[in-house]
Motif scaffolding. Structure first.
Motif, PDB file in Angstrom:
ATOM      1  N   VAL A   1      24.777  36.332  61.793  1.00  0.00           N
ATOM      2  CA  VAL A   1      25.603  37.536  61.744  1.00  0.00           C
ATOM      3  C   VAL A   1      25.315  38.305  60.457  1.00  0.00           C
ATOM      4  N   LEU A   2      25.687  39.575  60.463  1.00  0.00           N
ATOM      5  CA  LEU A   2      25.676  40.389  59.253  1.00  0.00           C
ATOM      6  C   LEU A   2      27.122  40.563  58.816  1.00  0.00           C
ATOM      7  N   VAL A   3      27.416  40.271  57.545  1.00  0.00           N
ATOM      8  CA  VAL A   3      28.790  40.341  57.061  1.00  0.00           C
ATOM      9  C   VAL A   3      28.924  41.412  55.986  1.00  0.00           C
ATOM     10  N   ASP A   4      30.144  41.945  55.850  1.00  0.00           N
ATOM     11  CA  ASP A   4      30.378  42.989  54.857  1.00  0.00           C
ATOM     12  C   ASP A   4      30.808  42.383  53.521  1.00  0.00           C
ATOM     13  N   SER A   5      31.157  43.235  52.568  1.00  0.00           N
ATOM     14  CA  SER A   5      31.437  42.772  51.209  1.00  0.00           C
ATOM     15  C   SER A   5      32.735  41.989  51.089  1.00  0.00           C
ATOM     16  N   ARG A   6      33.536  41.961  52.151  1.00  0.00           N
ATOM     17  CA  ARG A   6      34.751  41.144  52.146  1.00  0.00           C
ATOM     18  C   ARG A   6      34.610  39.930  53.060  1.00  0.00           C
ATOM     19  N   GLY A   7      33.352  39.653  53.460  1.00  0.00           N
ATOM     20  CA  GLY A   7      33.064  38.446  54.220  1.00  0.00           C
ATOM     21  C   GLY A   7      33.329  38.535  55.704  1.00  0.00           C
ATOM     22  N   MET A   8      33.531  39.741  56.238  1.00  0.00           N
ATOM     23  CA  MET A   8      33.831  39.901  57.658  1.00  0.00           C
ATOM     24  C   MET A   8      32.552  40.040  58.483  1.00  0.00           C
ATOM     25  N   PRO A   9      32.413  39.282  59.585  1.00  0.00           N
ATOM     26  CA  PRO A   9      31.255  39.472  60.472  1.00  0.00           C
ATOM     27  C   PRO A   9      31.311  40.857  61.110  1.00  0.00           C
ATOM     28  N   ARG A  10      30.203  41.609  61.011  1.00  0.00           N
ATOM     29  CA  ARG A  10      30.187  42.979  61.523  1.00  0.00           C
ATOM     30  C   ARG A  10      29.131  43.224  62.594  1.00  0.00           C
ATOM     31  N   VAL A  11      28.098  42.380  62.641  1.00  0.00           N
ATOM     32  CA  VAL A  11      27.051  42.527  63.660  1.00  0.00           C
ATOM     33  C   VAL A  11      26.583  41.133  64.070  1.00  0.00           C
ATOM     34  N   ARG A  12      26.404  40.927  65.378  1.00  0.00           N
ATOM     35  CA  ARG A  12      25.827  39.676  65.887  1.00  0.00           C
ATOM     36  C   ARG A  12      24.344  39.917  66.130  1.00  0.00           C
ATOM     37  N   CYS A  13      23.506  39.157  65.445  1.00  0.00           N
ATOM     38  CA  CYS A  13      22.072  39.456  65.429  1.00  0.00           C
ATOM     39  C   CYS A  13      21.361  39.102  66.732  1.00  0.00           C
ATOM     40  N   ALA A  14      21.936  38.223  67.551  1.00  0.00           N
ATOM     41  CA  ALA A  14      21.299  37.842  68.810  1.00  0.00           C
ATOM     42  C   ALA A  14      21.342  38.950  69.846  1.00  0.00           C
TER      43      ALA A  14
ATOM     44  N   ALA B   1      39.307  32.236  62.606  1.00  0.00           N
ATOM     45  CA  ALA B   1      39.421  33.691  62.686  1.00  0.00           C
ATOM     46  C   ALA B   1      39.216  34.198  61.264  1.00  0.00           C
ATOM     47  N   VAL B   2      38.081  34.832  61.013  1.00  0.00           N
ATOM     48  CA  VAL B   2      37.763  35.265  59.650  1.00  0.00           C
ATOM     49  C   VAL B   2      38.633  36.455  59.271  1.00  0.00           C
ATOM     50  N   GLU B   3      39.251  36.358  58.096  1.00  0.00           N
ATOM     51  CA  GLU B   3      40.063  37.440  57.553  1.00  0.00           C
ATOM     52  C   GLU B   3      39.360  38.015  56.328  1.00  0.00           C
ATOM     53  N   PRO B   4      39.544  39.301  56.048  1.00  0.00           N
ATOM     54  CA  PRO B   4      38.846  39.901  54.902  1.00  0.00           C
ATOM     55  C   PRO B   4      39.284  39.298  53.577  1.00  0.00           C
ATOM     56  N   GLY B   5      38.326  39.111  52.672  1.00  0.00           N
ATOM     57  CA  GLY B   5      38.661  38.666  51.331  1.00  0.00           C
ATOM     58  C   GLY B   5      39.583  39.666  50.653  1.00  0.00           C
ATOM     59  N   VAL B   6      40.272  39.218  49.628  1.00  0.00           N
ATOM     60  CA  VAL B   6      41.254  40.063  48.949  1.00  0.00           C
ATOM     61  C   VAL B   6      40.618  41.332  48.401  1.00  0.00           C
ATOM     62  N   LYS B   7      39.378  41.230  47.937  1.00  0.00           N
ATOM     63  CA  LYS B   7      38.680  42.407  47.415  1.00  0.00           C
ATOM     64  C   LYS B   7      37.192  42.282  47.711  1.00  0.00           C
ATOM     65  N   ALA B   8      36.485  43.388  47.609  1.00  0.00           N
ATOM     66  CA  ALA B   8      35.039  43.378  47.833  1.00  0.00           C
ATOM     67  C   ALA B   8      34.374  42.478  46.794  1.00  0.00           C
ATOM     68  N   ALA B   9      33.406  41.693  47.252  1.00  0.00           N
ATOM     69  CA  ALA B   9      32.717  40.751  46.373  1.00  0.00           C
ATOM     70  C   ALA B   9      31.291  41.218  46.115  1.00  0.00           C
ATOM     71  N   ALA B  10      30.726  40.783  45.000  1.00  0.00           N
ATOM     72  CA  ALA B  10      29.345  41.114  44.667  1.00  0.00           C
ATOM     73  C   ALA B  10      28.367  40.126  45.286  1.00  0.00           C
ATOM     74  N   SER B  11      28.874  38.936  45.685  1.00  0.00           N
ATOM     75  CA  SER B  11      28.000  37.918  46.255  1.00  0.00           C
ATOM     76  C   SER B  11      28.810  36.961  47.117  1.00  0.00           C
ATOM     77  N   LEU B  12      28.093  36.185  47.926  1.00  0.00           N
ATOM     78  CA  LEU B  12      28.678  35.129  48.745  1.00  0.00           C
ATOM     79  C   LEU B  12      28.110  33.790  48.292  1.00  0.00           C
ATOM     80  N   ILE B  13      28.946  32.755  48.332  1.00  0.00           N
ATOM     81  CA  ILE B  13      28.464  31.399  48.087  1.00  0.00           C
ATOM     82  C   ILE B  13      28.294  30.743  49.451  1.00  0.00           C
ATOM     83  N   ILE B  14      27.035  30.460  49.816  1.00  0.00           N
ATOM     84  CA  ILE B  14      26.728  29.909  51.132  1.00  0.00           C
ATOM     85  C   ILE B  14      26.060  28.545  50.978  1.00  0.00           C
TER      86      ILE B  14
END
Length: 285
Positions: free
Chosen positions: A178-191, A223-236
């Protein structure tokens, strides 16, 4: 270098924002489709979508790249013996919700952009569902981060039909790119190139359509919920060796690095149920 105390406060804030609350429903059923979409996103009718299945009405061909298999977070070893359905709200900011391979993007963002923008009708429908203008698609996709889900997740998916985006509820299998936004929300399914939105989770009995995959457990859906604020990076989580990766938002892996201040729990920690090494509530004042 960030201090351990600072990271712990950040992790606690994310975890306390409804991360580990197991609920039977976290929203009202009904129509939450975006402007320009059709359908009711019926919350009591949910489609199970395996990793590579395009599903109904794909916007594009798959742009997902083959990656090493990721172990689902805290998944049980045995097949579930219950059909009890529980959807767990999890903040998109939580480390380990997503995974990937170091320096490798889970999706080909450039190809995804080309496939969408080459078809004006699909571009318009995609933009309506995503809440943007069609001309903004290249910049929008470039701002998203390619990763892989590490838990089965319910979303509002959107198929393409007769010039419009049609909303439906779906559970995406762990391992889905998936492609996720700056608050960690899935926005596009790549398949399939479909735009994604937050799920509509219903109370009561829910009909699951489609084939169940090995390890699927209706009591372990997130059910993914948006992070409290926009983040500069994700820890994966690194699929190669089960270690942490810090991936910059909007980057396809070229700037991946080992985090200076890793999370105070292991990469294979259970996302849904806390352990002594993983705080679930902020300390008392």
């Amino acid at each position: 270098m960030r201090s351990q105390g600072r990271f712990r406060r950040t992790a606690l804030a994310a975890l306390s924002a409804g991360v580990l609350l197991a609920v039977a429903g976290c929203g009202e059923g009904g129509d939450r489709t975006a402007k320009g979409t059709t359908g009711t996103a019926e919350a009591k009718d949910v489609l199970l979508q395996p990793v590579t299945s395009p599903g109904p009405g794909p916007f594009t061909a798959s742009t997902a790249r083959a990656t090493d298999s990721l172990s689902p977070s805290g998944a049980p070893d045995d097949e579930p013996d219950s059909d009890t359905r529980t959807v767990h709200p999890v903040s998109g900011a939580v480390p380990g919700l997503y995974g990937g391979t170091r320096s490798v993007a889970a999706c080909d963002v450039e190809r995804q952009t080309t496939l969408l923008t080459d078809d004006k009708s699909k571009a318009s429908a995609f933009a309506d569902a995503a809440g943007i203008e069609a001309v903004q698609i290249p910049g929008y996709l470039k701002s998203l981060t390619p990763v892989v889900l590490r838990a089965d997740a319910q979303v509002t998916n959107h198929g393409y039909s007769a010039g419009s985006a049609t909303a439906f509820q779906a559970v995406l299998q762990a391992g889905t790119a998936v492609l996720v936004d700056s608050r960690g929300m899935p926005r596009v399914r790549c398949a399939c190139g479909n735009p994604l939105g937050p799920p509509v989770v219903a109370d009561g009995k829910v009909a699951h359509r489609g084939d169940r995959w090995p390890g699927y457990d209706p009591a372990r859906i997130v059910a993914v919920e948006p992070g409290v604020k926009a983040a500069a990076s994700l820890i994966i989580v690194n699929a190669d060796d089960n270690t942490w990766i810090e991936r910059a938002m909007g980057d396809s892996g070229g700037r991946d690095r080992v985090p200076d201040d890793p999370p105070p729990f292991e990469p294979d920690a259970d996302l849904l149920f806390p352990s002594p090494g993983r705080p679930s509530e902020p300390p008392s004042p």
